[in-house]
Design a protein around this motif. Structure first.
Motif, PDB file in Angstrom:
ATOM      1  N   ARG A  26      -9.755 -11.808  -2.629  1.00  0.00           N
ATOM      2  CA  ARG A  26     -10.367 -10.999  -1.566  1.00  0.00           C
ATOM      3  C   ARG A  26      -9.467 -10.973  -0.334  1.00  0.00           C
ATOM      4  NH1 ARG A  26     -15.491 -13.109   0.379  1.00  0.00           N
ATOM      5  NH2 ARG A  26     -15.330 -14.917  -0.966  1.00  0.00           N
ATOM      6  N   ALA A  27      -8.907 -12.135   0.022  1.00  0.00           N
ATOM      7  CA  ALA A  27      -8.035 -12.205   1.205  1.00  0.00           C
ATOM      8  C   ALA A  27      -6.755 -11.391   1.008  1.00  0.00           C
ATOM      9  CB  ALA A  27      -7.690 -13.656   1.512  1.00  0.00           C
ATOM     10  N   LEU A  28      -6.346 -11.230  -0.252  1.00  0.00           N
ATOM     11  CA  LEU A  28      -5.111 -10.476  -0.562  1.00  0.00           C
ATOM     12  C   LEU A  28      -5.349  -8.975  -0.656  1.00  0.00           C
ATOM     13  CD1 LEU A  28      -3.426 -12.567  -3.448  1.00  0.00           C
ATOM     14  CD2 LEU A  28      -2.822 -12.573  -1.032  1.00  0.00           C
ATOM     15  N   THR A  29      -6.616  -8.557  -0.833  1.00  0.00           N
ATOM     16  CA  THR A  29      -6.859  -7.144  -1.162  1.00  0.00           C
ATOM     17  C   THR A  29      -7.832  -6.411  -0.241  1.00  0.00           C
ATOM     18  OG1 THR A  29      -8.567  -7.808  -2.761  1.00  0.00           O
ATOM     19  CG2 THR A  29      -6.347  -7.443  -3.633  1.00  0.00           C
ATOM     20  N   GLN A  30      -8.534  -7.120   0.648  1.00  0.00           N
ATOM     21  CA  GLN A  30      -9.455  -6.423   1.556  1.00  0.00           C
ATOM     22  C   GLN A  30      -8.778  -6.230   2.910  1.00  0.00           C
ATOM     23  OE1 GLN A  30     -13.290  -8.388   1.538  1.00  0.00           O
ATOM     24  NE2 GLN A  30     -13.571  -8.058  -0.662  1.00  0.00           N
ATOM     25  N   PRO A  31      -8.613  -4.956   3.338  1.00  0.00           N
ATOM     26  CA  PRO A  31      -7.833  -4.668   4.551  1.00  0.00           C
ATOM     27  C   PRO A  31      -8.235  -5.488   5.781  1.00  0.00           C
ATOM     28  CG  PRO A  31      -8.333  -2.640   3.401  1.00  0.00           C
ATOM     29  CD  PRO A  31      -9.069  -3.727   2.673  1.00  0.00           C
ATOM     30  N   HIS A  32      -9.557  -5.640   6.021  1.00  0.00           N
ATOM     31  CA  HIS A  32      -9.953  -6.382   7.229  1.00  0.00           C
ATOM     32  C   HIS A  32      -9.558  -7.859   7.131  1.00  0.00           C
ATOM     33  CE1 HIS A  32     -13.424  -7.375   4.679  1.00  0.00           C
ATOM     34  NE2 HIS A  32     -13.710  -8.341   5.534  1.00  0.00           N
ATOM     35  N   LEU A  33      -9.439  -8.372   5.908  1.00  0.00           N
ATOM     36  CA  LEU A  33      -8.996  -9.763   5.727  1.00  0.00           C
ATOM     37  C   LEU A  33      -7.464  -9.854   5.757  1.00  0.00           C
ATOM     38  CD1 LEU A  33     -11.505 -11.010   2.977  1.00  0.00           C
ATOM     39  CD2 LEU A  33     -11.590 -11.407   5.451  1.00  0.00           C
ATOM     40  N   ILE A  34      -6.782  -8.871   5.134  1.00  0.00           N
ATOM     41  CA  ILE A  34      -5.306  -8.860   5.132  1.00  0.00           C
ATOM     42  C   ILE A  34      -4.797  -8.860   6.580  1.00  0.00           C
ATOM     43  CG2 ILE A  34      -3.227  -7.535   4.524  1.00  0.00           C
ATOM     44  CD1 ILE A  34      -4.863  -6.335   2.167  1.00  0.00           C
ATOM     45  N   GLU A  35      -5.503  -8.085   7.406  1.00  0.00           N
ATOM     46  CA  GLU A  35      -5.097  -7.968   8.811  1.00  0.00           C
ATOM     47  C   GLU A  35      -5.132  -9.320   9.535  1.00  0.00           C
ATOM     48  OE1 GLU A  35      -7.296  -4.996  10.926  1.00  0.00           O
ATOM     49  OE2 GLU A  35      -6.452  -5.593  12.862  1.00  0.00           O
ATOM     50  N   GLU A  36      -6.038 -10.192   9.090  1.00  0.00           N
ATOM     51  CA  GLU A  36      -6.190 -11.479   9.774  1.00  0.00           C
ATOM     52  C   GLU A  36      -5.035 -12.452   9.532  1.00  0.00           C
ATOM     53  OE1 GLU A  36      -9.681 -13.588  10.482  1.00  0.00           O
ATOM     54  OE2 GLU A  36     -11.002 -12.028   9.682  1.00  0.00           O
ATOM     55  N   TRP A  37      -4.332 -12.271   8.405  1.00  0.00           N
ATOM     56  CA  TRP A  37      -3.268 -13.248   8.134  1.00  0.00           C
ATOM     57  C   TRP A  37      -1.903 -12.621   7.890  1.00  0.00           C
ATOM     58  CZ3 TRP A  37      -0.622 -13.267   3.491  1.00  0.00           C
ATOM     59  CH2 TRP A  37      -1.171 -12.479   2.465  1.00  0.00           C
ATOM     60  N   LEU A  38      -1.870 -11.272   7.668  1.00  0.00           N
ATOM     61  CA  LEU A  38      -0.572 -10.671   7.385  1.00  0.00           C
ATOM     62  C   LEU A  38      -0.265  -9.567   8.398  1.00  0.00           C
ATOM     63  CD1 LEU A  38       1.933 -10.497   5.580  1.00  0.00           C
ATOM     64  CD2 LEU A  38       0.620  -9.126   3.960  1.00  0.00           C
ATOM     65  N   MET A  39      -0.838  -8.398   8.196  1.00  0.00           N
ATOM     66  CA  MET A  39      -0.622  -7.290   9.127  1.00  0.00           C
ATOM     67  C   MET A  39      -1.774  -6.315   8.991  1.00  0.00           C
ATOM     68  SD  MET A  39       3.373  -6.203   9.013  1.00  0.00           S
ATOM     69  CE  MET A  39       4.471  -7.280   8.136  1.00  0.00           C
ATOM     70  N   LYS A  40      -1.862  -5.409   9.974  1.00  0.00           N
ATOM     71  CA  LYS A  40      -2.866  -4.347   9.925  1.00  0.00           C
ATOM     72  C   LYS A  40      -2.461  -3.374   8.814  1.00  0.00           C
ATOM     73  CE  LYS A  40      -5.159  -1.192  13.161  1.00  0.00           C
ATOM     74  NZ  LYS A  40      -6.499  -1.448  12.613  1.00  0.00           N
ATOM     75  N   THR A  41      -3.435  -2.956   7.999  1.00  0.00           N
ATOM     76  CA  THR A  41      -3.074  -2.176   6.815  1.00  0.00           C
ATOM     77  C   THR A  41      -4.203  -1.277   6.321  1.00  0.00           C
ATOM     78  OG1 THR A  41      -2.208  -2.373   4.557  1.00  0.00           O
ATOM     79  CG2 THR A  41      -3.797  -4.032   5.240  1.00  0.00           C
ATOM     80  N   ASP A  42      -3.834  -0.240   5.578  1.00  0.00           N
ATOM     81  CA  ASP A  42      -4.826   0.603   4.905  1.00  0.00           C
ATOM     82  C   ASP A  42      -4.695   0.423   3.386  1.00  0.00           C
ATOM     83  OD1 ASP A  42      -2.302   1.741   4.954  1.00  0.00           O
ATOM     84  OD2 ASP A  42      -3.017   3.804   5.029  1.00  0.00           O
ATOM     85  N   PHE A  43      -4.444  -0.795   2.990  1.00  0.00           N
ATOM     86  CA  PHE A  43      -4.339  -1.150   1.570  1.00  0.00           C
ATOM     87  C   PHE A  43      -5.604  -0.763   0.800  1.00  0.00           C
ATOM     88  CE2 PHE A  43      -5.271  -4.033  -1.912  1.00  0.00           C
ATOM     89  CZ  PHE A  43      -4.069  -4.078  -2.610  1.00  0.00           C
ATOM     90  N   ALA A  44      -5.445  -0.315  -0.435  1.00  0.00           N
ATOM     91  CA  ALA A  44      -6.561  -0.150  -1.361  1.00  0.00           C
ATOM     92  C   ALA A  44      -6.088  -0.617  -2.727  1.00  0.00           C
ATOM     93  CB  ALA A  44      -7.005   1.313  -1.429  1.00  0.00           C
ATOM     94  N   PRO A  45      -6.938  -1.325  -3.465  1.00  0.00           N
ATOM     95  CA  PRO A  45      -6.500  -1.923  -4.739  1.00  0.00           C
ATOM     96  C   PRO A  45      -6.437  -0.907  -5.874  1.00  0.00           C
ATOM     97  CG  PRO A  45      -8.784  -2.474  -4.330  1.00  0.00           C
ATOM     98  CD  PRO A  45      -8.323  -1.678  -3.141  1.00  0.00           C
TER      99      PRO A  45
END
Lengths: 136, 107
Positions: A26-45
């Motif tokens: 979840r931390a690797l694939t949900q944008p609001h979580l990715i933003e918390e530890w990596l970068m702001k993103t519009d990732f979608a799995p």
């Protein structure tokens, strides 16, 4: 000595976390979580999905290359002349999950090295600044 | 443009050149003739490769009579090691933040 696999540099970081693969996924694939530890993103799995990783120093262009829920994830990572691939691998362990990040494709020439350093250093220094600020 | 790592990355990008450098690191000082015997390319090609390695600071030459001896300057690899640890540092710091996030997800 003509092995082409040695023509690029890779960076590998591995760590074991006391958490289930599902939670790390979840931390690797949900944008609001990715933003918390990596970068702001519009990732979608979704394989083929193009997205950005954005920071104050610029953006990294990415595309989802591979998804195997709770086991593996790969996306391209293109910035400042750097053309690389980031691959995440999750391996369940008795105490949690071993997480491996491998970034491949750093070519041994000027643009790649410069691009990689340009993308990597500011964030490294930002983090260092946070750590120093937290010392008092 | 003036990146001090450029010459280093470029000179090690060529597999034949990298093999010559590895040979010098492994077996110590060598003559051009000895390097040519192991390289699988002509002596002029080996000399050209040694010139590139020398300009990048990766090898030094020593003249003795008609022979030139080359040796590896392992400390010249420091910028490469620094670069690799900088890239690793980026991901290590991301892993630290991921660790924080995972702890908070439990709360």
């Amino acid at each position: 000595m003509t092995d082409t696999s040695t023509e690029t540099l890779s960076v590998v970081v591995e760590r074991e976390f006391p958490h289930a693969p599902e939670k790390i996924w979840r931390a690797l694939t949900q944008p609001h979580l990715i933003e918390e530890w990596l970068m702001k993103t519009d990732f979608a799995p979704v394989v083929g999905h193009r997205f950005d990783m954005r920071a104050e120093w610029g953006a990294v262009g990415c595309e989802v290359l591979e998804i195997e829920p709770q086991r593996a994830l790969a996306y391209s990572w293109v910035a400042h002349g750097l053309d690389s691939v980031v691959t995440w691998t999750l391996t369940p362990t008795t105490g949690g999950t071993r997480l491996r990040m491998e970034q491949t494709g750093f070519r041994r020439d000027q643009r790649q090295a410069y691009g990689g350093a340009k993308a990597g250093w500011p964030r490294f220094l930002d983090k260092l600044e946070d750590v120093l600020a937290g010392l008092d | 443009m003036a990146n001090p790592q450029d010459a280093l990355f470029k000179s090690l990008a060529d597999p034949t050149r990298r093999a010559i450098f590895e040979h010098l690191c492994r077996d110590g000082e060598q003559t051009v003739a000895a390097l040519t015997a192991a390289a699988g390319v002509s002596q002029p090609a080996v000399s050209k490769h040694l010139g590139v390695l020398r300009r990048a600071g990766l090898v030094t030459d020593r003249h003795e009579g008609r022979q030139t001896h080359y040796s590896a300057q392992i400390k010249a690899l420091a910028p490469l090691a620094d670069w690799t640890s900088a890239m690793t540092g980026f991901w290590e710091s991301r892993f630290d933040d991921l660790d924080d996030l995972l702890k908070r997800m439990d709360q």
